[in-house]
Design a protein around this motif. Structure first.
Motif, PDB file in Angstrom:
ATOM      1  N   ASP A  15      37.267 -16.601   1.432  1.00  0.00           N
ATOM      2  CA  ASP A  15      36.249 -16.081   2.324  1.00  0.00           C
ATOM      3  C   ASP A  15      36.920 -15.576   3.596  1.00  0.00           C
ATOM      4  OD1 ASP A  15      33.059 -16.350   1.968  1.00  0.00           O
ATOM      5  OD2 ASP A  15      33.542 -16.268   4.095  1.00  0.00           O
ATOM      6  N   GLN A  71      31.406 -20.070   3.644  1.00  0.00           N
ATOM      7  CA  GLN A  71      31.181 -19.179   2.509  1.00  0.00           C
ATOM      8  C   GLN A  71      30.182 -18.088   2.864  1.00  0.00           C
ATOM      9  OE1 GLN A  71      29.777 -20.980  -1.116  1.00  0.00           O
ATOM     10  NE2 GLN A  71      30.232 -19.164  -2.307  1.00  0.00           N
ATOM     11  N   ILE A  73      27.835 -15.528   1.068  1.00  0.00           N
ATOM     12  CA  ILE A  73      27.256 -15.264  -0.247  1.00  0.00           C
ATOM     13  C   ILE A  73      27.023 -13.764  -0.400  1.00  0.00           C
ATOM     14  CG2 ILE A  73      25.257 -15.701  -1.732  1.00  0.00           C
ATOM     15  CD1 ILE A  73      25.248 -18.543  -0.390  1.00  0.00           C
ATOM     16  N   SER A  94      28.149 -14.156  -3.980  1.00  0.00           N
ATOM     17  CA  SER A  94      29.075 -15.284  -4.088  1.00  0.00           C
ATOM     18  C   SER A  94      29.964 -15.182  -5.331  1.00  0.00           C
ATOM     19  CB  SER A  94      28.309 -16.609  -4.116  1.00  0.00           C
ATOM     20  OG  SER A  94      29.215 -17.689  -4.049  1.00  0.00           O
TER      21      SER A  94
END
Length: 119
Positions: A15, A71, A73, A94
């Motif tokens: 990420d 994270q 998505i 994701s």
């Protein structure tokens, strides 16, 4: 444009936090333009709301805002240096990242993180 995976060996997550060293080395932006549909981590809901129509931030402001996110998505990140777009990172469901930039940047990202392959 190249497509890289968002999940590596042993479920390692790739990420923005992973990409910042690459960005700093190859295409350091002075401004980020971001639109985040969904992310996870500190201030996630606030970031989604702030950026729903797009938000431009200095590099420092972006790093401050996004530092608690682990994270993305769905989200779109554009790096700008001296008024020119130098890269784009697009997180999709994701699953993968679409990376657009110079051939050197795209090649580096592909080599560092691996090509995404549909399961």
């Amino acid at each position: 444009m190249v497509v890289i995976r968002q999940h590596g060996p042993n479920s390692k997550l790739f990420d923005i936090a992973s990409f910042l060293a690459d960005v700093d080395q190859l295409v350091p932006p002075d401004t980020w333009h971001i639109t985040i549909d969904q992310c996870l981590g500190d201030r996630a809901l606030e970031i989604e709301q702030l950026t729903s129509s797009g938000l431009s931030l200095s590099d420092g402001e972006f790093r401050d805002l996004y530092r608690g996110i682990y994270q993305t998505i769905d989200g779109h990140f554009v790096g700008i240096a001296s008024g020119e777009r130098v890269f784009e990172l697009l997180a999709v469901d994701s699953s993968f990242w679409e990376v657009t930039g110079s051939p050197a940047f795209e090649s580096h990202m592909l080599a560092a993180y691996g090509v995404w392959q549909r399961a």
